[in-house]
Design a protein around this motif. Structure first.
Motif, PDB file in Angstrom:
ATOM      1  N   PHE A 125       1.053  -1.032   0.359  1.00  0.00           N
ATOM      2  CA  PHE A 125       0.152  -0.520  -0.122  1.00  0.00           C
ATOM      3  C   PHE A 125       0.704   1.355  -0.050  1.00  0.00           C
ATOM      4  O   PHE A 125       0.654   2.146  -0.686  1.00  0.00           O
ATOM      5  N   TYR A 128       2.751   1.843  -3.476  1.00  0.00           N
ATOM      6  CA  TYR A 128       1.939   2.049  -4.392  1.00  0.00           C
ATOM      7  C   TYR A 128       1.028   3.744  -4.202  1.00  0.00           C
ATOM      8  O   TYR A 128       1.211   4.538  -5.169  1.00  0.00           O
ATOM      9  N   THR A 129       0.849   4.252  -3.032  1.00  0.00           N
ATOM     10  CA  THR A 129       0.652   5.210  -2.906  1.00  0.00           C
ATOM     11  C   THR A 129       1.971   6.471  -3.013  1.00  0.00           C
ATOM     12  O   THR A 129       1.187   7.792  -3.523  1.00  0.00           O
ATOM     13  N   CYS A 150      -4.352   5.916   2.354  1.00  0.00           N
ATOM     14  CA  CYS A 150      -3.445   5.037   2.932  1.00  0.00           C
ATOM     15  C   CYS A 150      -3.882   4.876   4.181  1.00  0.00           C
ATOM     16  O   CYS A 150      -3.826   3.503   4.462  1.00  0.00           O
ATOM     17  N   LEU A 153      -6.896   2.766   4.568  1.00  0.00           N
ATOM     18  CA  LEU A 153      -6.930   1.140   4.335  1.00  0.00           C
ATOM     19  C   LEU A 153      -5.951   0.443   4.694  1.00  0.00           C
ATOM     20  O   LEU A 153      -6.299  -0.518   4.792  1.00  0.00           O
TER      21      LEU A 153
END
Length: 181
Positions: A125, A128-129, A150, A153
């Motif tokens: 994550f 990706y962020t 984020c 999540l």
């Protein structure tokens, strides 16, 4: 005489160092601290800085953008320079832990897997962020929203995996009984 003394010492140490992780208070404290830290630091940035930047703007917003830029560049450098190696190593370690834990029923490996697998998902994550922030050059309100998303999540993942870990731990403790056998 010496052999029985060594065996007694080994038995004493084995009883003191309990490898039954799911019945160990320290495991649950480590789990709580891990998820608390992961949800407080998004991309290595304390979330209170995001809230302060959102409320006050100005220097707080600039400090947040600088810190995010530094951490994003650092993370993406590590991914570009040794990402494949780290991915392979992570997959190997997780595979070994899953095999030892769930196929060979080693409780310690199960407990470590239930810590490391969600940690690897949080790392994904974050990568990706970081890539989204870097490629779109996100700033100000869009940056704050991206970091908040984020965090949400990570918190959702934390709730799911804390529940899974708690259920599996209770199952293990009920299956083995209160005295471990």
């Amino acid at each position: 005489m010496r052999g029985s003394r060594t065996l007694t010492l080994f038995q004493t140490l084995s009883e003191m160092i309990d490898m039954r992780s799911f019945s160990n208070l320290w495991y649950w404290i480590a789990l709580a601290v891990m998820w608390s830290t992961l949800s407080h630091r998004i991309l290595g940035v304390p979330f209170d800085m995001v809230q302060r930047a959102r409320r006050h703007g100005g220097q707080s917003a600039q400090d947040l953008e600088d810190l995010v830029r530094i951490n994003v560049n650092r993370l993406l450098f590590v991914v570009q320079s040794s990402g494949v190696l780290l991915l392979g190593l992570t997959c190997f370690v997780l595979s070994v832990l899953a095999t030892l834990g769930f196929y060979l029923a080693v409780e310690f490996a199960q407990s470590v897997f239930l810590l490391m697998f969600p940690l690897s998902l949080v790392a994904l994550f974050n990568i990706y962020t970081a890539m989204k922030i870097f490629t779109k050059e996100i700033q100000q309100e869009a940056l704050w929203q991206r970091l908040s998303m984020c965090r949400i999540l990570v918190q959702a993942l934390g709730m799911v995996f804390i529940f899974i870990t708690a259920m599996w731990g209770m199952y293990q403790n009920l299956q083995l009984g209160p005295l471990g056998g």
